[in-house]
Design an enzyme around this catalytic site. Structure first.
Site, PDB file in Angstrom:
ATOM      1  N   PHE A 125     -24.494  26.055  25.860  1.00 18.58           N
ATOM      2  CA  PHE A 125     -25.934  26.023  25.569  1.00 18.58           C
ATOM      3  C   PHE A 125     -26.550  24.905  26.397  1.00 18.58           C
ATOM      4  O   PHE A 125     -25.846  23.986  26.843  1.00 18.58           O
ATOM      5  CB  PHE A 125     -26.158  25.757  24.074  1.00 18.58           C
ATOM      6  CG  PHE A 125     -26.911  26.856  23.353  1.00 18.58           C
ATOM      7  CD1 PHE A 125     -26.451  28.164  23.382  1.00 18.58           C
ATOM      8  CD2 PHE A 125     -28.080  26.583  22.636  1.00 18.58           C
ATOM      9  CE1 PHE A 125     -27.133  29.178  22.705  1.00 18.58           C
ATOM     10  CE2 PHE A 125     -28.759  27.584  21.964  1.00 18.58           C
ATOM     11  CZ  PHE A 125     -28.294  28.886  21.992  1.00 18.58           C
ATOM     12  N   GLN A 238     -41.603  21.223  20.218  1.00 17.83           N
ATOM     13  CA  GLN A 238     -40.807  21.874  21.265  1.00 17.83           C
ATOM     14  C   GLN A 238     -41.360  23.236  21.694  1.00 17.83           C
ATOM     15  O   GLN A 238     -41.584  24.108  20.865  1.00 17.83           O
ATOM     16  CB  GLN A 238     -39.373  22.072  20.776  1.00 17.83           C
ATOM     17  CG  GLN A 238     -38.463  22.712  21.802  1.00 17.83           C
ATOM     18  CD  GLN A 238     -36.996  22.565  21.436  1.00 17.83           C
ATOM     19  OE1 GLN A 238     -36.512  23.229  20.530  1.00 17.83           O
ATOM     20  NE2 GLN A 238     -36.303  21.682  22.104  1.00 17.83           N
ATOM     21  N   HIS A 240     -40.071  26.297  23.415  1.00 16.42           N
ATOM     22  CA  HIS A 240     -38.841  26.946  23.870  1.00 16.42           C
ATOM     23  C   HIS A 240     -39.200  27.718  25.132  1.00 16.42           C
ATOM     24  O   HIS A 240     -40.212  28.408  25.176  1.00 16.42           O
ATOM     25  CB  HIS A 240     -38.332  27.892  22.779  1.00 16.42           C
ATOM     26  CG  HIS A 240     -36.947  28.393  23.001  1.00 16.42           C
ATOM     27  ND1 HIS A 240     -36.626  29.242  24.035  1.00 16.42           N
ATOM     28  CD2 HIS A 240     -35.793  28.169  22.318  1.00 16.42           C
ATOM     29  CE1 HIS A 240     -35.330  29.513  23.982  1.00 16.42           C
ATOM     30  NE2 HIS A 240     -34.797  28.871  22.950  1.00 16.42           N
ATOM     31  N   LEU A 254     -38.756  34.856  19.712  1.00 19.90           N
ATOM     32  CA  LEU A 254     -37.744  34.133  20.491  1.00 19.90           C
ATOM     33  C   LEU A 254     -36.784  35.037  21.269  1.00 19.90           C
ATOM     34  O   LEU A 254     -36.333  36.058  20.754  1.00 19.90           O
ATOM     35  CB  LEU A 254     -36.912  33.236  19.563  1.00 19.90           C
ATOM     36  CG  LEU A 254     -36.014  32.264  20.331  1.00 19.90           C
ATOM     37  CD1 LEU A 254     -36.839  31.158  20.951  1.00 19.90           C
ATOM     38  CD2 LEU A 254     -34.924  31.691  19.457  1.00 19.90           C
ATOM     39  N   GLU A 257     -31.593  31.197  23.485  1.00 20.40           N
ATOM     40  CA  GLU A 257     -30.979  30.478  24.604  1.00 20.40           C
ATOM     41  C   GLU A 257     -29.564  31.002  24.873  1.00 20.40           C
ATOM     42  O   GLU A 257     -29.001  30.803  25.956  1.00 20.40           O
ATOM     43  CB  GLU A 257     -30.928  28.989  24.247  1.00 20.40           C
ATOM     44  CG  GLU A 257     -30.549  28.086  25.391  1.00 20.40           C
ATOM     45  CD  GLU A 257     -30.831  26.627  25.042  1.00 20.40           C
ATOM     46  OE1 GLU A 257     -31.899  26.339  24.463  1.00 20.40           O
ATOM     47  OE2 GLU A 257     -29.984  25.788  25.340  1.00 20.40           O
ATOM     48  N   ARG A 288     -34.411  22.194  27.182  1.00 20.98           N
ATOM     49  CA  ARG A 288     -35.518  23.122  26.954  1.00 20.98           C
ATOM     50  C   ARG A 288     -36.835  22.626  27.543  1.00 20.98           C
ATOM     51  O   ARG A 288     -37.621  23.415  28.059  1.00 20.98           O
ATOM     52  CB  ARG A 288     -35.688  23.348  25.455  1.00 20.98           C
ATOM     53  CG  ARG A 288     -34.571  24.162  24.907  1.00 20.98           C
ATOM     54  CD  ARG A 288     -34.652  24.327  23.427  1.00 20.98           C
ATOM     55  NE  ARG A 288     -33.604  25.254  23.013  1.00 20.98           N
ATOM     56  CZ  ARG A 288     -33.371  25.592  21.763  1.00 20.98           C
ATOM     57  NH1 ARG A 288     -34.088  25.084  20.783  1.00 20.98           N
ATOM     58  NH2 ARG A 288     -32.416  26.448  21.476  1.00 20.98           N
ATOM     59  N   HIS A 353     -41.612  26.397  19.223  1.00 15.70           N
ATOM     60  CA  HIS A 353     -40.357  26.759  18.574  1.00 15.70           C
ATOM     61  C   HIS A 353     -39.927  25.802  17.476  1.00 15.70           C
ATOM     62  O   HIS A 353     -39.416  26.223  16.443  1.00 15.70           O
ATOM     63  CB  HIS A 353     -39.281  26.809  19.659  1.00 15.70           C
ATOM     64  CG  HIS A 353     -37.948  27.256  19.165  1.00 15.70           C
ATOM     65  ND1 HIS A 353     -37.765  28.487  18.567  1.00 15.70           N
ATOM     66  CD2 HIS A 353     -36.725  26.658  19.200  1.00 15.70           C
ATOM     67  CE1 HIS A 353     -36.482  28.615  18.253  1.00 15.70           C
ATOM     68  NE2 HIS A 353     -35.836  27.520  18.597  1.00 15.70           N
ATOM     69  N   ARG A 388     -35.173  18.570  21.127  1.00 15.95           N
ATOM     70  CA  ARG A 388     -33.956  18.987  20.413  1.00 15.95           C
ATOM     71  C   ARG A 388     -33.096  19.869  21.315  1.00 15.95           C
ATOM     72  O   ARG A 388     -33.606  20.779  21.964  1.00 15.95           O
ATOM     73  CB  ARG A 388     -34.315  19.778  19.159  1.00 15.95           C
ATOM     74  CG  ARG A 388     -33.112  20.389  18.470  1.00 15.95           C
ATOM     75  CD  ARG A 388     -33.461  21.097  17.176  1.00 15.95           C
ATOM     76  NE  ARG A 388     -34.119  22.358  17.354  1.00 15.95           N
ATOM     77  CZ  ARG A 388     -33.510  23.541  17.518  1.00 15.95           C
ATOM     78  NH1 ARG A 388     -32.190  23.607  17.561  1.00 15.95           N
ATOM     79  NH2 ARG A 388     -34.209  24.652  17.646  1.00 15.95           N
TER      80      ARG A 388
END
Ligand SMILES: Cc1cc2nc3c(=O)[nH]c(=O)nc-3n(C[C@H](O)[C@H](O)[C@H](O)COP(=O)(O)OP(=O)(O)OC[C@H]3O[C@@H](n4cnc5c(N)ncnc54)[C@H](O)[C@@H]3O)c2cc1C
Length: 576
Positions: A125, A238, A240, A254, A257, A288, A353, A388
């Site tokens: 990730f 955040q 995304h 979404l 990821e 991100r 996100h 994050r």
């Protein structure tokens, strides 16, 4: 005459947990295991909390796929990802404890994907040095919720579903209970409690384009602020990088990821793999904030995809692999966009996100600045700093949910008698709740919400500057002045317009905190990108910004970050 509290449903518990997502469930299990009576309250149905939507996995340094992984590397990744304004003690506790929380979940029945050797499988990730995300295809949240729920309902916890809490009650500077309404019939309720854990999730719904569910209106964060607790780093929201773009009705949903984790590549309209330019080392698996900004810059430069985003291509992995590792993504695109991702590229763009900011908590226990009030999960701030890393939320819920539940239980057990609830506070909230039925104004709660989202999307978007933020704040203040004119028709029996009218007030607090804090952080760091201050300011690496209610108004203060012990600081240096 009957006492005020006899006029509605009332309950007494040692510990009340607000929220039945991963954090709330784990906190409730912990408090119950410590021998306390526990009420778990949620505004939707058990099993439907936002956590159920989590897809890609839980980051934990088990080292099953990459044996070199350990808590030290995970700690370093988390701190660097958060651009060093994280609470380093939280990051340390997190990185050390999350493996055990994952094994615990497995012992409680969670069925993770496996390596050929039979251990929990781990996938790569963004910005994680090693393959670290324990997953169940791309439906990890569902498995996490299912497992915790099974455990929770057998632990003697009382669950109250479709109970929306709107006010925390206090007694001389300590928590005394919670008050709100039942969604189904509109009746009011009161829970007296020795301690309360907030696990109410994030606040993506203050923006229009978001991956978040309808529940994410920031209720717990706003209630904590109103009750006197401090909010931290609210500017850190955040974006995304990969939300769906087309058709318009699905914009923001979404695209996990995990697609990039499983080898997905990003292209611009000229078919260039632009991440090779922006981050030649980590490429599509950069953090991100970097990937989201890169897509934004490509669109601004006229190299965006047909509907203003980028193309994400995973077709080279083959249909069998895609359907096995990304089953939800396959179905999501097929059913919602008529796109077969085993054969065609996806179109993606940044979407709101996750809230890195939230309630300021003490690292070890999740204690807030209000005695007896604890917070865990997305509504609490600290662990993730300015950005994050993917997979670090689900672990956060488990590690700090457990700790907050244990601390709330310990506090409750030390109280000889429950605190007294204050009729004045209850009456105040009752007036606020029924106001939309009695108001002569004509503000429609849905249109009001849409206007609030429009202001946030324009003035506190991915790229910000002083002028935009100041204008946004001025518009926001005018919106706040109109709040008393929110009006709804009908009765309190399941009336979503009425629910939205109260949610709007929570979101006013959240939006104001984001705008005000973003205006104060005069630098670019992580998710907070100021076009008028494009660089990091080393002095602001050493501060968190707190929002507090002082004399009825919101005040933003800088709080210095305590120095990190040298052995931890060493771990934050790039290693691989
Ligand atoms: C699509 C998607 C995919 C994601 N995938 C991942 C992933 O793979 N890995 C990862 O680490 N993170 C992921 N995340 C982030 C992660 O899922 C969330 O941060 C996390 O689930 C939040 O959990 P929580 O327990 O804090 O709150 P939530 O799960 O949001 O639960 C909040 C609870 O509070 C209740 N509540 C809220 N307000 C009130 C109120 N006023 N009164 C009563 N109850 C209330 C709600 O009913 C709900 O039960 C993803 C997020 C999204 C949107």
């Amino acid at each position: 005459m009957a006492a005020l509290t006899d006029r509605f449903e009332s309950h007494d518990y040692d510990v009340v947990v607000l929220g039945a997502g991963g954090a709330g469930l784990r906190a409730a299990i912990a408090a119950s295991a410590a021998g306390c009576s526990v009420a778990l309250i949620c505004k939707s149905l058990l099993g439907k909390a936002h956590t159920v939507m989590a897809e890609g996995g839980i980051a934990a340094s088990l080292g099953n796929v990459d044996p070199a992984d350990n808590w030290q590397v995970h700690f370093g990744d988390t701190m660097r990802g958060g651009q060093m304004i994280n609470d380093w003690r939280m990051a340390e506790i997190f990185a050390k404890e999350v493996p055990e929380r994952v094994y615990e979940l497995e012992r409680w029945g969670a069925l993770f994907d496996r390596t050929p050797q039979g251990t929990i499988s781990q996938r790569p990730f963004g910005a994680h040095t090693y393959r670290r995300l324990c997953h169940v295809g791309d439906r990890t949240g569902l498995e996490l919720i299912r497992t915790l729920q099974d455990r929770g309902v057998h632990s003697g916890i009382d669950v109250f579903m479709e109970y929306t809490t709107t006010r925390l009650l206090t007694d001389e500077g300590r928590i005394a209970g919670v008050f709100g309404y039942k969604r189904e019939d509109g009746r009011l309720f009161l829970f007296r409690a020795k301690s309360v854990v907030l696990a109410t999730g994030g606040f993506g719904k203050v923006y229009k384009v978001t991956s978040n569910s309808w529940e994410s209106t920031g209720d717990g964060v706003a209630m904590a602020y109103e009750a006197g607790a401090a909010l931290r780093d609210m500017e850190m929201v955040q974006f995304h990088p990969t939300g769906m773009v087309w058709p318009p009705g699905v914009r923001g949903i979404l695209v996990t990821e995990a697609v990039r984790g499983e080898g997905g590549l990003l292209y611009n309209a000229k078919n260039e793999r632009f991440m090779l330019e922006y981050d030649p080392k980590k490429k599509e698996l950069s953090s991100r904030d970097v990937v989201a900004r890169s897509i934004y810059k490509e669109v601004q430069a006229g190299r965006g995809s047909e509907h203003g985003g980028a193309y994400l291509d995973v077709t080279h992995r083959g249909a069998d692999y895609i359907k096995r590792k990304l089953p939800s993504m396959y179905e999501q695109f097929l059913h919602l966009a008529d796109v077969d991702i085993t054969k065609e590229r996806m179109e993606v763009a940044p979407t709101i996100h996750y809230a890195m900011g939230g309630i300021d908590v003490e690292a070890e226990t999740g204690a807030t600045s209000l005695l007896g009030l604890y917070a865990a999960g997305e509504c609490a701030a600290g662990l993730h700093g300015a950005n994050r890393l993917g997979g670090n939320s689900l672990g956060d819920l488990l590690v700090f949910g457990k700790r907050a539940g244990e601390a709330a239980a310990e506090y409750a057990r030390a109280q000889s008698a429950p605190p007294a609830t204050d009729d004045g506070q209850i009456e105040e909230e009752m007036v606020l709740l029924v106001r939309p039925f009695e108001s002569a104004g004509q503000e429609n709660p849905y249109l009001y919400h849409a206007e609030l989202q429009e202001i946030m999307g324009t003035h506190a978007a991915i790229a910000r500057n002083q002028e935009l933020l100041d204008e946004g704040l001025a518009k926001f203040q005018r919106l706040q002045e109109r709040a008393a004119d929110l009006h709804v028709e009908g009765s309190r029996m399941f009336n979503p317009g009425w629910h939205t009218a109260r949610d709007d007030l929570f979101m006013l607090t959240i939006g104001e905190a984001i705008l005000r804090t973003a205006a104060v952080r005069t630098e670019s760091r992580g998710a907070h990108w100021r076009t008028d201050y494009p660089d990091k300011d080393p002095a602001q690496e050493r501060v968190n910004y707190l929002a507090r209610k002082v004399d009825g108004g919101m005040v933003i203060e800088a709080r210095p970050i305590p120095p990190m012990p040298p052995e931890l600081a060493e771990l934050t240096k790039e290693t691989v």
